[in-house]
Motif scaffolding. Sequence first.
Motif, PDB file in Angstrom:
ATOM      1  N   PRO A 201       0.793  -1.238   0.000  1.00 28.79           N
ATOM      2  CA  PRO A 201       0.000   0.000   0.000  1.00 28.79           C
ATOM      3  C   PRO A 201       0.825   1.289   0.000  1.00 28.79           C
ATOM      4  O   PRO A 201       0.292   2.352  -0.341  1.00 28.79           O
ATOM      5  CB  PRO A 201      -0.817  -0.101   1.300  1.00 28.79           C
ATOM      6  N   VAL A 202       2.123   1.222   0.396  1.00 28.34           N
ATOM      7  CA  VAL A 202       2.916   2.460   0.441  1.00 28.34           C
ATOM      8  C   VAL A 202       3.774   2.636  -0.806  1.00 28.34           C
ATOM      9  O   VAL A 202       4.586   3.568  -0.879  1.00 28.34           O
ATOM     10  CB  VAL A 202       3.799   2.534   1.720  1.00 28.34           C
ATOM     11  N   ILE A 203       3.604   1.758  -1.810  1.00 30.48           N
ATOM     12  CA  ILE A 203       4.263   1.987  -3.089  1.00 30.48           C
ATOM     13  C   ILE A 203       3.732   3.300  -3.668  1.00 30.48           C
ATOM     14  O   ILE A 203       2.530   3.524  -3.749  1.00 30.48           O
ATOM     15  CB  ILE A 203       3.994   0.819  -4.067  1.00 30.48           C
ATOM     16  N   GLY A 204       4.625   4.171  -4.041  1.00 29.14           N
ATOM     17  CA  GLY A 204       4.239   5.498  -4.514  1.00 29.14           C
ATOM     18  C   GLY A 204       4.243   6.541  -3.419  1.00 29.14           C
ATOM     19  O   GLY A 204       4.208   7.739  -3.705  1.00 29.14           O
ATOM     20  N   ARG A 205       4.316   6.090  -2.170  1.00 30.10           N
ATOM     21  CA  ARG A 205       4.403   7.021  -1.034  1.00 30.10           C
ATOM     22  C   ARG A 205       5.702   6.802  -0.257  1.00 30.10           C
ATOM     23  O   ARG A 205       5.808   7.195   0.894  1.00 30.10           O
ATOM     24  CB  ARG A 205       3.205   6.841  -0.094  1.00 30.10           C
ATOM     25  N   THR A 206       6.679   6.183  -0.918  1.00 30.76           N
ATOM     26  CA  THR A 206       7.967   5.908  -0.282  1.00 30.76           C
ATOM     27  C   THR A 206       9.087   6.405  -1.178  1.00 30.76           C
ATOM     28  O   THR A 206       9.139   6.051  -2.364  1.00 30.76           O
ATOM     29  CB  THR A 206       8.143   4.409  -0.010  1.00 30.76           C
ATOM     30  N   ARG A 207       9.974   7.227  -0.626  1.00 33.79           N
ATOM     31  CA  ARG A 207      11.152   7.691  -1.364  1.00 33.79           C
ATOM     32  C   ARG A 207      12.298   6.714  -1.101  1.00 33.79           C
ATOM     33  O   ARG A 207      12.450   6.212   0.027  1.00 33.79           O
ATOM     34  CB  ARG A 207      11.577   9.081  -0.900  1.00 33.79           C
ATOM     35  N   VAL A 208      13.102   6.457  -2.105  1.00 35.90           N
ATOM     36  CA  VAL A 208      14.203   5.492  -2.009  1.00 35.90           C
ATOM     37  C   VAL A 208      15.515   6.211  -2.311  1.00 35.90           C
ATOM     38  O   VAL A 208      15.686   6.750  -3.407  1.00 35.90           O
ATOM     39  CB  VAL A 208      13.998   4.324  -2.998  1.00 35.90           C
ATOM     40  N   LEU A 209      16.431   6.228  -1.356  1.00 32.38           N
ATOM     41  CA  LEU A 209      17.714   6.887  -1.582  1.00 32.38           C
ATOM     42  C   LEU A 209      18.591   6.013  -2.472  1.00 32.38           C
ATOM     43  O   LEU A 209      18.755   4.819  -2.222  1.00 32.38           O
ATOM     44  CB  LEU A 209      18.407   7.160  -0.251  1.00 32.38           C
ATOM     45  N   ALA A 210      19.165   6.625  -3.507  1.00 32.09           N
ATOM     46  CA  ALA A 210      19.974   5.884  -4.481  1.00 32.09           C
ATOM     47  C   ALA A 210      21.158   6.741  -4.911  1.00 32.09           C
ATOM     48  O   ALA A 210      21.026   7.962  -5.062  1.00 32.09           O
ATOM     49  CB  ALA A 210      19.129   5.496  -5.699  1.00 32.09           C
ATOM     50  N   LYS A 211      22.308   6.098  -5.124  1.00 32.14           N
ATOM     51  CA  LYS A 211      23.510   6.851  -5.486  1.00 32.14           C
ATOM     52  C   LYS A 211      23.314   7.589  -6.800  1.00 32.14           C
ATOM     53  O   LYS A 211      22.600   7.139  -7.698  1.00 32.14           O
ATOM     54  CB  LYS A 211      24.727   5.931  -5.543  1.00 32.14           C
ATOM     55  N   ASP A 212      23.971   8.734  -6.916  1.00 33.77           N
ATOM     56  CA  ASP A 212      23.720   9.645  -8.029  1.00 33.77           C
ATOM     57  C   ASP A 212      24.029   9.037  -9.384  1.00 33.77           C
ATOM     58  O   ASP A 212      23.379   9.366 -10.379  1.00 33.77           O
ATOM     59  CB  ASP A 212      24.521  10.943  -7.832  1.00 33.77           C
TER      60      ASP A 212
END
Length: 253
Positions: free
Chosen positions: A89-100
């Motif tokens: 249910p939180v897909i789309g409401r979760t930010r994922v930190l990823a290397k540049d």
Amino acid sequence: MERPEVVLENSDAVYDFYRDHQQNLLKARGAYWLLGRRYRPRIGYAPGAREKLRELISRKRPLLISINHLSQLDPYTVAAAAWGSVLRPVIGRTRVLAKDELFLEEKQRGRIDMMGGIPVFRGKDHGIRAVNAAGQRMIDICAERMARGDGVAVFPEGTCNDVDPAQVQTVGTGIGHIAFRAKKLGADPVLVSLGLSYGPRPDPKMEPTKEEAKGASFYFGVPVEGLPTKPAEITRIVRDELQIALDGAVAAY
């Protein structure tokens, strides 16, 4: 707002963009579904963790999701686990930190943006002093988004573990500062520890292939509410809870 080039010299514009960026939810759910079918992870939960997570998600509590880091494939297998777990249910409401560097090639950037990615300029790539201002801005953006109800997913080891896949390596303090600043903005983040195992590795420096990454073991620890007020204390809890979750993932593989 036009998507800026993700380079350190352009970090102010980058974080202005990702402060408000929202992926297409329908397409995001489709992408997560596809990754779930492709990788078919196995999901386990500590006693009571599944029920507690469902309750927290229904109450729209912002989740600070901590995951150990083993492979360049982790963002995709974690997305597959999100689809197959109570996190759907939180897909789309979760930010994922990823290397540049994952945002440099256009097609790959599209995939990372679809997952809700926020770029991280790492000291090991650019130098500690060079990334300090960008790092502070990134933490602020994550805290702002949590205060608006988003979750944030972090690989707090900061780089792939090529030492011992069954042991959490040094955890950076960034995750503690994200929680600390989110609390200052009025959010009450919940720590969710997600352990990941691709099984025994004869050489931990050799990452799993796409085929070997199928059927990975994921294990949710019991969510931790009421986090401390000091970043260092939060970081210690993150490390301890993540090791418990990793132990569960390894045991269940």
